[in-house]
Scaffold this motif. Sequence first.
Motif, short mmCIF file in Angstrom:
data_model
loop_
_atom_site.label_atom_id
_atom_site.label_comp_id
_atom_site.label_asym_id
_atom_site.label_seq_id
_atom_site.Cartn_x
_atom_site.Cartn_y
_atom_site.Cartn_z
N SER A 56 -9.02 -1.51 -1.05
CA SER A 56 -7.93 -2.45 -0.53
C SER A 56 -7.79 -2.63 1.00
N LEU A 66 2.28 1.57 -3.61
CA LEU A 66 1.17 2.41 -4.52
C LEU A 66 0.70 3.75 -3.98
N TRP A 67 0.84 4.19 -2.83
CA TRP A 67 0.44 5.64 -2.62
C TRP A 67 1.46 6.37 -3.26
N VAL A 68 2.98 6.01 -3.13
CA VAL A 68 3.78 6.96 -3.38
C VAL A 68 4.04 7.07 -4.89
N LEU A 120 0.99 -1.23 0.02
CA LEU A 120 -0.05 -0.14 0.22
C LEU A 120 0.90 1.24 0.09
N GLY A 121 2.03 1.34 0.74
CA GLY A 121 2.83 2.43 0.84
C GLY A 121 3.34 2.53 -0.66
N PHE A 167 -7.51 2.59 -2.36
CA PHE A 167 -6.92 2.17 -1.06
C PHE A 167 -8.35 1.82 -0.02
N THR A 168 -9.30 2.72 -0.20
CA THR A 168 -10.52 2.16 0.36
C THR A 168 -11.03 0.81 0.11
N TYR A 180 11.29 5.74 -4.77
CA TYR A 180 10.46 4.59 -4.38
C TYR A 180 11.08 3.60 -3.26
N ALA A 205 -7.42 7.20 -5.00
CA ALA A 205 -7.76 7.13 -3.40
C ALA A 205 -8.56 5.81 -3.30
N GLY A 250 1.25 7.18 -6.83
CA GLY A 250 0.00 7.87 -7.20
C GLY A 250 -1.16 7.30 -7.27
#
Length: 416
Positions: free
Chosen positions: A223, A210-212, A207-208, A220-221, A338, A217, A214
């Motif tokens: 997941s 994937l967030w970095v 998840l980290g 993430f909800t 990354y 949102a 881009g």
Amino acid sequence: MATTVEPPATRPDPSAGSDERRPGRFAWFAAAREALDKPLTAYYLLLGASGLLLTIGLVMVLSASSVYSFRIFDNSYAIVTRQLTWVALGLPAAYVASRMSTRWLKRLAFPAYLVALVLLLMTAFLGITVNGNQNWLALGPVQIQPSEIAKLALVIWAAATYANKERRLGQLHQIMVPVVPGLLLATGLVVVGRDLGTALVFMAILLGMLWVVGAPARFFTFSLSVLSVLAIFIASTSSERLGRITTFVDPFQDYHDKGWQPAHGLYALSTGGVFGQGIGASQQKWGDLPEAHTDFIFAVLGEELGLLGTLLVVGLFLTIAYAALRVARETADPFVRYCTFGIVVWLVGQMIINVGMVLALLPVIGIPLPLVSYGGSALLPSLVALGLLIGFARREPEAARALAHRKRDRARSLVG
């Protein structure tokens, strides 16, 4: 007769006086800002915080394991001697990692991922079960925990993959494939061995990353919802694990069974108070607290060094995070960005889970405290990861110029 007119007396301006006092009052703040703005700040923060955590870890392993070592091995220094051996192997490995170029790291990324998968596959079917988790693998006379090695391999592989696809990361398909299936495969092999704690760390890394890069949102909800359901399902398949989850909120309701370990962890922390009982003065390590030198070493640290000691350790982890994220923000290399972010999510996320376990804020899921808990399988990859961060920091253009200038000044002083 000429008369002179004296100018009227001016009343002192209170704001001017406050301006004069302000530099002295806030001089420490200005000095701190100036120090933080220096090009080598991140490099020295990473080096210093890592060294302090490693030193604190060795001291606490010696203290927390002394009673257990004497009872099992008839030698109070047996376990800390093993830890020192891993440190002796890990420090040169960290140095090599700090000097390795990003080009070579990218070349090693996919082979490292394949090796990690093979080790996880062997562990899932040929591994050794310890405390209900089949997460150890015997390689001759040595037992290792491949999932700890896999954490570093997964971060490097995901970072190299995303760096190679930097210009195509605007498409969701490019973000998802192959990193998401690759990390889910590794997570599935860990789940087969019933190691829920490591599976959660793998998911945090995913998840980290994937967030970095881009990811949207809404992903993430979705997941987090799926992960919550899967975690509850996996926990329900084991009565031992389910008991830990249902009693972590109030470990004293099942004090003599599932709540024994977290309850005595809370006893240790409350006994330590603000300043602690002193190094070596822990009472819980005499047998009441299971895994005192591994998963629950933070409780012994709190008992012996008090609230100040625990805050120091947490602060050192946050210092590593600050310095590493500063490198990730300043770098122009996407792989460095990354990889740095993935390592921070791994180490700091694992610290948060471990501290949460000891404070009874999270269930006991068998996650060690990086650099502090006993265990070579966890220590060696952590040191290599920190070596990578230190190497990234020292190769930043401004930091590299500052180091080169310092070397020239040192050479001139020796010649003079």
